[in-house]
Design an enzyme around this catalytic site. Structure first.
Site, PDB file in Angstrom:
ATOM      1  N   ASP A   1      -7.755  -5.165  -1.165  1.00  0.00           N
ATOM      2  CA  ASP A   1      -8.661  -5.212  -0.012  1.00  0.00           C
ATOM      3  C   ASP A   1      -9.116  -3.778   0.259  1.00  0.00           C
ATOM      4  O   ASP A   1      -8.877  -2.868  -0.556  1.00  0.00           O
ATOM      5  CB  ASP A   1      -7.992  -5.896   1.196  1.00  0.00           C
ATOM      6  CG  ASP A   1      -6.854  -5.079   1.799  1.00  0.00           C
ATOM      7  OD1 ASP A   1      -6.539  -3.982   1.275  1.00  0.00           O
ATOM      8  OD2 ASP A   1      -6.288  -5.523   2.800  1.00  0.00           O
ATOM      9  N   HIS A   2      -9.776  -3.560   1.407  1.00  0.00           N
ATOM     10  CA  HIS A   2     -10.277  -2.208   1.730  1.00  0.00           C
ATOM     11  C   HIS A   2      -9.146  -1.185   1.801  1.00  0.00           C
ATOM     12  O   HIS A   2      -9.316  -0.039   1.418  1.00  0.00           O
ATOM     13  CB  HIS A   2     -11.046  -2.243   3.057  1.00  0.00           C
ATOM     14  CG  HIS A   2     -10.252  -2.856   4.169  1.00  0.00           C
ATOM     15  ND1 HIS A   2     -10.029  -4.219   4.245  1.00  0.00           N
ATOM     16  CD2 HIS A   2      -9.599  -2.296   5.218  1.00  0.00           C
ATOM     17  CE1 HIS A   2      -9.281  -4.459   5.317  1.00  0.00           C
ATOM     18  NE2 HIS A   2      -9.001  -3.312   5.912  1.00  0.00           N
TER      19      HIS A   2
ATOM     20  N   CYS B   1      -2.788  -4.014  -1.043  1.00  0.00           N
ATOM     21  CA  CYS B   1      -3.362  -4.075   0.311  1.00  0.00           C
ATOM     22  C   CYS B   1      -2.676  -2.961   1.113  1.00  0.00           C
ATOM     23  O   CYS B   1      -2.070  -2.072   0.516  1.00  0.00           O
ATOM     24  CB  CYS B   1      -3.216  -5.462   0.934  1.00  0.00           C
ATOM     25  SG  CYS B   1      -1.538  -6.044   1.186  1.00  0.00           S
ATOM     26  N   GLY B   2      -2.761  -2.982   2.415  1.00  0.00           N
ATOM     27  CA  GLY B   2      -2.199  -1.881   3.197  1.00  0.00           C
ATOM     28  C   GLY B   2      -0.698  -1.735   3.008  1.00  0.00           C
ATOM     29  O   GLY B   2      -0.192  -0.667   2.668  1.00  0.00           O
ATOM     30  N   THR B   3       0.012  -2.819   3.234  1.00  0.00           N
ATOM     31  CA  THR B   3       1.477  -2.794   3.082  1.00  0.00           C
ATOM     32  C   THR B   3       1.926  -3.420   1.774  1.00  0.00           C
ATOM     33  O   THR B   3       3.055  -3.192   1.323  1.00  0.00           O
ATOM     34  CB  THR B   3       2.139  -3.613   4.203  1.00  0.00           C
ATOM     35  OG1 THR B   3       1.590  -4.947   4.163  1.00  0.00           O
ATOM     36  CG2 THR B   3       1.888  -2.987   5.564  1.00  0.00           C
ATOM     37  N   GLY B   4       1.096  -4.277   1.217  1.00  0.00           N
ATOM     38  CA  GLY B   4       1.484  -5.089   0.052  1.00  0.00           C
ATOM     39  C   GLY B   4       2.046  -6.444   0.474  1.00  0.00           C
ATOM     40  O   GLY B   4       2.217  -7.332  -0.364  1.00  0.00           O
TER      41      GLY B   4
ATOM     42  N   GLY C   1       0.793  -8.873   2.681  1.00  0.00           N
ATOM     43  CA  GLY C   1      -0.163  -9.982   2.673  1.00  0.00           C
ATOM     44  C   GLY C   1      -0.471 -10.456   1.259  1.00  0.00           C
ATOM     45  O   GLY C   1      -0.470 -11.660   0.977  1.00  0.00           O
ATOM     46  N   MET C   2      -0.719  -9.511   0.355  1.00  0.00           N
ATOM     47  CA  MET C   2      -1.042  -9.869  -1.029  1.00  0.00           C
ATOM     48  C   MET C   2       0.139 -10.583  -1.694  1.00  0.00           C
ATOM     49  O   MET C   2      -0.057 -11.512  -2.485  1.00  0.00           O
ATOM     50  CB  MET C   2      -1.402  -8.627  -1.840  1.00  0.00           C
ATOM     51  CG  MET C   2      -2.751  -8.019  -1.506  1.00  0.00           C
ATOM     52  SD  MET C   2      -4.111  -9.149  -1.929  1.00  0.00           S
ATOM     53  CE  MET C   2      -5.476  -7.968  -2.010  1.00  0.00           C
TER      54      MET C   2
ATOM     55  N   HIS D   1      14.848  -8.209 -14.281  1.00  0.00           N
ATOM     56  CA  HIS D   1      15.557  -9.409 -13.814  1.00  0.00           C
ATOM     57  C   HIS D   1      14.646 -10.562 -13.413  1.00  0.00           C
ATOM     58  O   HIS D   1      15.050 -11.716 -13.471  1.00  0.00           O
ATOM     59  CB  HIS D   1      16.440  -9.059 -12.599  1.00  0.00           C
ATOM     60  CG  HIS D   1      17.666  -8.287 -12.967  1.00  0.00           C
ATOM     61  ND1 HIS D   1      18.729  -8.101 -12.102  1.00  0.00           N
ATOM     62  CD2 HIS D   1      18.012  -7.637 -14.122  1.00  0.00           C
ATOM     63  CE1 HIS D   1      19.670  -7.377 -12.697  1.00  0.00           C
ATOM     64  NE2 HIS D   1      19.250  -7.072 -13.925  1.00  0.00           N
TER      65      HIS D   1
ATOM     66  N   ARG E   1      21.014 -14.078 -18.730  1.00  0.00           N
ATOM     67  CA  ARG E   1      21.371 -14.885 -17.559  1.00  0.00           C
ATOM     68  C   ARG E   1      20.191 -15.053 -16.587  1.00  0.00           C
ATOM     69  O   ARG E   1      20.179 -15.981 -15.790  1.00  0.00           O
ATOM     70  CB  ARG E   1      22.570 -14.284 -16.831  1.00  0.00           C
ATOM     71  CG  ARG E   1      22.300 -12.943 -16.172  1.00  0.00           C
ATOM     72  CD  ARG E   1      23.582 -12.305 -15.681  1.00  0.00           C
ATOM     73  NE  ARG E   1      23.356 -11.112 -14.873  1.00  0.00           N
ATOM     74  CZ  ARG E   1      23.102  -9.908 -15.372  1.00  0.00           C
ATOM     75  NH1 ARG E   1      23.008  -9.733 -16.696  1.00  0.00           N
ATOM     76  NH2 ARG E   1      22.918  -8.871 -14.569  1.00  0.00           N
ATOM     77  N   HIS E   2      19.198 -14.179 -16.704  1.00  0.00           N
ATOM     78  CA  HIS E   2      18.063 -14.238 -15.766  1.00  0.00           C
ATOM     79  C   HIS E   2      17.092 -15.377 -16.094  1.00  0.00           C
ATOM     80  O   HIS E   2      16.384 -15.852 -15.215  1.00  0.00           O
ATOM     81  CB  HIS E   2      17.333 -12.896 -15.748  1.00  0.00           C
ATOM     82  CG  HIS E   2      18.264 -11.775 -15.410  1.00  0.00           C
ATOM     83  ND1 HIS E   2      18.853 -11.642 -14.173  1.00  0.00           N
ATOM     84  CD2 HIS E   2      18.758 -10.776 -16.183  1.00  0.00           C
ATOM     85  CE1 HIS E   2      19.653 -10.597 -14.184  1.00  0.00           C
ATOM     86  NE2 HIS E   2      19.617 -10.052 -15.392  1.00  0.00           N
TER      87      HIS E   2
END
Ligand code: RB5
Length: 151
Positions: free
Chosen positions: A8-9, A65-68, A70-71, A98, A132-133
């Site tokens: 986003d912006h 995005c700003g914080t990550g 929302g995305m 993992h 195991r993952h």
């Protein structure tokens, strides 16, 4: 590798930096926008990138995005998506080792550009450990199937 990338912006500047890095590293990319600093809604761009990876039109995705946050919420709504918000190197490494993360999410207002580039390099080059993952990822797929059938 073919990388779907979008922001986003609030993630636009970082997206531009990361595209230069992807080019340097020899990867192909599809830029799903946004292309201007004008305020937009992150779900519109998260959807495009997550859909490309979910339908195997891209090998992996990168969202900013700003914080990550929302995305990450948007991308993880899609089948076969394991989107990981990694604003530091340890998470970037572990999300590949993992979790076999197929979308990297960054917070453009949290991480500086040099660290963001290091995160991308680490995330692009760290393999999935399997072992195991694998069983755990299969369990996630089963949950996805169960929830899809119900709706
Ligand atoms: C946009 O102001 C901001 O809300 C968005 O970039 C993101 O941080 C949302 O999670």
């Amino acid at each position: 590798m073919l990388i779907a990338i979008g922001s986003d912006h609030a993630g636009l500047e970082m997206k531009t930096e990361i595209i230069s890095l992807l080019k340097q590293l020899g990867h192909e990319y599809i830029d799903y926008g946004t292309d201007s600093p004008q305020s937009v809604d992150y779900p519109d761009f998260g959807e495009k990138v997550a859909d490309a990876v979910s339908t195997a039109n891209a090998d992996r995705g990168i969202l900013i995005c700003g914080t990550g946050i929302g995305m990450s919420i948007v991308a993880n709504k899609f089948p076969n998506i394991r989107a990981s918000l990694c604003n530091e190197l340890f998470s970037a490494k572990m999300s590949r080792l993992h979790n076999d993360a197929n979308i990297l999410v960054l917070g453009g207002r949290i991480v500086g550009k040099d660290l963001a580039k290091e995160i991308v390099c680490t995330w692009m080059t760290t393999p999935f450990e399997k072992g195991r993952h694998l069983k755990r990822l299969e369990k996630i797929s089963l949950i996805e199937e169960k929830k899809t059938k119900k709706s």
